[in-house]
Write a protein that holds these residues in place. Sequence first.
Motif, PDB file in Angstrom:
ATOM      1  N   VAL A  28      -7.696 -10.016  21.453  1.00 12.52           N
ATOM      2  CA  VAL A  28      -6.261 -10.311  21.432  1.00 12.52           C
ATOM      3  C   VAL A  28      -5.531  -9.458  22.459  1.00 12.52           C
ATOM      4  CG1 VAL A  28      -4.177  -9.975  20.039  1.00 12.52           C
ATOM      5  CG2 VAL A  28      -6.147 -11.180  19.086  1.00 12.52           C
ATOM      6  N   ARG A  31      -6.272 -10.761  25.827  1.00 13.50           N
ATOM      7  CA  ARG A  31      -5.543 -12.008  26.073  1.00 13.50           C
ATOM      8  C   ARG A  31      -4.062 -11.739  26.366  1.00 13.50           C
ATOM      9  NH1 ARG A  31      -7.140 -17.247  23.054  1.00 13.50           N
ATOM     10  NH2 ARG A  31      -9.390 -17.192  23.091  1.00 13.50           N
ATOM     11  N   LYS A  32      -3.522 -10.764  25.678  1.00  8.36           N
ATOM     12  CA  LYS A  32      -2.127 -10.423  25.918  1.00  8.36           C
ATOM     13  C   LYS A  32      -1.967  -9.868  27.330  1.00  8.36           C
ATOM     14  CE  LYS A  32       0.877  -9.057  22.859  1.00  8.36           C
ATOM     15  NZ  LYS A  32       1.620  -8.390  21.790  1.00  8.36           N
ATOM     16  N   VAL A  34      -3.963 -10.565  29.862  1.00  9.13           N
ATOM     17  CA  VAL A  34      -4.140 -11.687  30.800  1.00  9.13           C
ATOM     18  C   VAL A  34      -2.855 -12.505  30.877  1.00  9.13           C
ATOM     19  CG1 VAL A  34      -5.376 -13.851  31.185  1.00  9.13           C
ATOM     20  CG2 VAL A  34      -6.625 -11.818  30.509  1.00  9.13           C
ATOM     21  N   GLU A  35      -2.267 -12.709  29.712  1.00 12.79           N
ATOM     22  CA  GLU A  35      -1.012 -13.467  29.682  1.00 12.79           C
ATOM     23  C   GLU A  35       0.043 -12.779  30.548  1.00 12.79           C
ATOM     24  OE1 GLU A  35      -0.515 -16.348  28.265  1.00 12.79           O
ATOM     25  OE2 GLU A  35       1.613 -16.494  28.748  1.00 12.79           O
ATOM     26  N   VAL A  38      -0.804 -13.371  34.118  1.00 17.82           N
ATOM     27  CA  VAL A  38      -0.477 -14.750  34.513  1.00 17.82           C
ATOM     28  C   VAL A  38       1.016 -14.869  34.795  1.00 17.82           C
ATOM     29  CG1 VAL A  38      -0.320 -17.121  33.665  1.00 17.82           C
ATOM     30  CG2 VAL A  38      -2.422 -15.833  33.370  1.00 17.82           C
ATOM     31  N   ARG A  39       1.807 -14.309  33.880  1.00 20.22           N
ATOM     32  CA  ARG A  39       3.275 -14.381  34.054  1.00 20.22           C
ATOM     33  C   ARG A  39       3.708 -13.612  35.315  1.00 20.22           C
ATOM     34  NH1 ARG A  39       5.563 -18.090  30.379  1.00 20.22           N
ATOM     35  NH2 ARG A  39       3.891 -18.331  28.884  1.00 20.22           N
ATOM     36  N   ALA A  40       3.129 -12.454  35.488  1.00 18.27           N
ATOM     37  CA  ALA A  40       3.495 -11.641  36.655  1.00 18.27           C
ATOM     38  C   ALA A  40       3.107 -12.361  37.948  1.00 18.27           C
ATOM     39  CB  ALA A  40       2.805 -10.287  36.581  1.00 18.27           C
ATOM     40  N   GLN A  42       2.910 -15.569  38.325  1.00 20.73           N
ATOM     41  CA  GLN A  42       3.872 -16.664  38.504  1.00 20.73           C
ATOM     42  C   GLN A  42       5.178 -16.126  39.117  1.00 20.73           C
ATOM     43  OE1 GLN A  42       3.620 -19.832  38.395  1.00 20.73           O
ATOM     44  NE2 GLN A  42       5.806 -20.170  38.767  1.00 20.73           N
ATOM     45  N   ASP A  43       5.596 -14.956  38.617  1.00 18.24           N
ATOM     46  CA  ASP A  43       6.814 -14.341  39.166  1.00 18.24           C
ATOM     47  C   ASP A  43       6.646 -14.052  40.651  1.00 18.24           C
ATOM     48  OD1 ASP A  43       7.644 -14.416  36.582  1.00 18.24           O
ATOM     49  OD2 ASP A  43       7.414 -12.261  36.213  1.00 18.24           O
TER      50      ASP A  43
ATOM     51  N   TYR B  85      13.583 -19.702  38.263  1.00 19.37           N
ATOM     52  CA  TYR B  85      13.679 -19.665  36.797  1.00 19.37           C
ATOM     53  C   TYR B  85      15.113 -19.913  36.350  1.00 19.37           C
ATOM     54  CZ  TYR B  85       9.092 -17.349  36.533  1.00 19.37           C
ATOM     55  OH  TYR B  85       7.763 -17.049  36.610  1.00 19.37           O
ATOM     56  N   LEU B 177      12.030 -11.246  42.631  1.00 21.06           N
ATOM     57  CA  LEU B 177      11.087 -10.508  41.793  1.00 21.06           C
ATOM     58  C   LEU B 177      11.741  -9.278  41.170  1.00 21.06           C
ATOM     59  CD1 LEU B 177       8.174 -10.397  40.816  1.00 21.06           C
ATOM     60  CD2 LEU B 177       7.614  -9.002  42.802  1.00 21.06           C
ATOM     61  N   ARG B 265       2.968 -13.089  23.468  1.00 24.43           N
ATOM     62  CA  ARG B 265       2.192 -14.248  23.912  1.00 24.43           C
ATOM     63  C   ARG B 265       0.757 -13.876  24.206  1.00 24.43           C
ATOM     64  NH1 ARG B 265       6.530 -16.882  28.092  1.00 24.43           N
ATOM     65  NH2 ARG B 265       7.745 -17.996  26.561  1.00 24.43           N
ATOM     66  N   TYR B 266      -0.150 -14.779  23.848  1.00 27.27           N
ATOM     67  CA  TYR B 266      -1.574 -14.613  24.148  1.00 27.27           C
ATOM     68  C   TYR B 266      -1.978 -15.685  25.136  1.00 27.27           C
ATOM     69  CZ  TYR B 266      -1.819 -12.093  19.727  1.00 27.27           C
ATOM     70  OH  TYR B 266      -1.628 -11.225  18.720  1.00 27.27           O
ATOM     71  N   PHE B 267      -2.838 -15.302  26.055  1.00 27.55           N
ATOM     72  CA  PHE B 267      -3.358 -16.287  26.998  1.00 27.55           C
ATOM     73  C   PHE B 267      -4.367 -17.193  26.287  1.00 27.55           C
ATOM     74  CE2 PHE B 267      -6.565 -17.642  30.047  1.00 27.55           C
ATOM     75  CZ  PHE B 267      -5.775 -18.211  31.024  1.00 27.55           C
TER      76      PHE B 267
END
Lengths: 84, 697
Positions: A28, A31-32, A34-35, A38-40, A42-43, B85, B177, B265-267
């Motif tokens: 978990v 995954r958090k 990685v999430e 992923v968001r960073a 995207q930013d 965004y 950013l 959030r979890y991936f």
Amino acid sequence: MRWAIAGLLFALMVALTLATAALRADNVRARKRVEGVVRALQDRKVELTRLSMKRLDSATPQHLAELQWRWLQREAQRRAGGEQ
Amino acid sequence: MTPGELLRLRVAFGALGAVPVFLAGWLGWLQVAQAGKLERAGRDPLPLVASTADHQGWRAERIPAPRGSIVDRHGHTLAADCATYDVRVRAGVPPEMLKDVAPFAAWRRKLAEDLTLALVADPEIEDRPGVREKALARLTKEFDRDWKVAALPATGAFPEKHPGVVDVLLASGVDRLAVIEALKRLMRSGYPTVSLDFIQTYQRVYPDRELTHGLVGHQKSEWVPDEDGGRHLRISGACGLETFAALDPDDPGLRRFLRDGRGGRYFVAPVEDAPVAAVLHTTIDLELQRAAVRELTAVAEAPGKSADGKERRPKWGALVLVEIATGDLLAAASWHRDQKNLEGAAFTPYQSLFEPGSIVKPLVLAYAREVGALDWDHVYDCRSHLRHGVDYDRTILPLGRRKAVEDDHDCTDLSAHGILVNSSNIGAALVGLQLEREQWQDYMKGYGFGATLGLHLPYESCGGHNKSSFDPGIPLRSFRANSAISFSFGYELNVTALQVARAYLRLFRGLGAELRLCRGLELDGEFHTVPPRRDTGPRFRDEVLRDVKAAMIDVVSDIEHATGGPLRRDMLAETGIDLHGLLGGKTGTAASRVGVGRGVLKQVRNASFVGFLPADEPRWLAVCVLQRDDSAKFYGGSYAAPPAARLLLRCQTLAERWQLHQESRNGAGGQTRLGSATPGNSGWSDAAGAAPGREHR
């Protein structure tokens, strides 16, 4: 003897349960993370697009000519100031 | 081990063994025996089982698809969607303030201040205090409205039925950013009841916008902020390439993730069916487009105002450039006097109609020769009636035309070549009268006058001849006296600059040739080409083309009365280049009356020029038109020809530079790098025309 084996098996079960829970918790957490990545990412993609468009816009002949004109004006003002 | 110890051990392990049995029984009791359903209005009942609980944490967000991009023939972006965004803030009243509302006002104010401070976190933002002040005022207003602050008591507990959570738009178009990270940092510190949603969206950007208003166009209306904090509607409707359905966004993609009880959030997985924007490859050359805009603007702005304040600038202008081998539209510039709104102004190359005047004479004479109605070496007496011209008195005078046919200067005996060089109206009328009514209809159809360009650009003006020109009820004598003579030197006919370009393209390549604006479409990384039209219909005979070209070359010469003489002299003095033999062309000047509304007609004068280069093997074709709304002298050779000629020369310079670039890249002894040297990506087709079939990228 069999009771000792039963006890050991029970302890193993508990250990397995704990290990599984720890693994899941780690999963978990990963995954958090990685999430977040992923968001960073995207930013940064958003920022990259903005910067590339900005760079594109700032490199047009029109813009470069304006820039050079401003430099020339500034230089002319500087020289005029120096003469005075 | 004593029996007592054994018993105690058995009891202890028995108790331990009973625990899982009990848990399993309890699980069965809850999940099977007691499993129920939660009734939901308008939806299926929600089964109260473990999987439902699991799915409560599942979330999916839609990733919107971007609108397709538009690029020029070298891949330079003309229009694209940039990801941004929309940030929404979801704020709940902190639990401690539910008991005592007194500190809520200060907390609310601080939240608004912190959020707006983060919005200007990027030092590159201009006028940060001003921007922040406006954002703070707006956010405070929205918080006050949604939290119904006016109805809140000053002290005491938070009212039970009062809205406790608000959801407002913090900012749209957030793409920096520094700002994004500042907002996320803020959420990690000190605001447990506040969350931000970063909703992915797109903003349309147009690099080099001032060059591409008409061709690239726009797709919708949009509100633009004013300097005083207000906003105004900038555009309405859609026009140009932006209206192409191929650019419409695809279905959105979906990204799944898990959310814990605290909203963390979890991936789970990357985006499913990630949307990829289509890329529309146009034939436009941005460098030439820039040159076209610059040349047209320079010539249109140059006259300024006279000493008495009278406007001397034209009302509008158009300049287009076409590659003859492919029909590719390389550049199209539009200019309007006193234009306030570039987006809203008509795009003159395909929307502004004018009477072409003498620039159609090469088309008329070529057609007449092709159908056998003209002997190129025949000499016509082009003197006017006042100078007792034999051919005039014999052919034109008996028709009883009300308005006499006149030339700008007195002409004498002229062959077809001389008629074009001198731009003799009388000569052109004498040739035009050799054509039958049906042949004139065929001429109109063949050159595409009155027909759409087929570029699928909305609000195109098609023009064409007068409605009554070919009315069967009009006697042939009347048709010959009026329409046939007027058609011969470009009157009683309305065209756009691009229609003239297409007509000349058909003269050079065949009557089925068409202009091309779209080179291909890139979908999911695969390039689908729109090949140039290979079947260009019936072609003019080589000798017809040779003679017409020779006459047009002599138009730009120092032959006496050659209408392109001023262009040759001016360009020689300006650039040292002698255009004679290098460039061919035809000037046009027309005086017309156009309706300006409420039945009022106004006198206008059109100066036009059609040119091609190189003269012997034409590769590029330029058309320039300028219209003045007065009756002052305004000639195609002096006004419309120079920008077209300069654009053609610029085109040749760029082509030579490209060729040198290619040679230096692939020359002997040097490194051979492939890269962008793929067919169709060069920007310049070879003399034989672009390679047909599929282009690979």
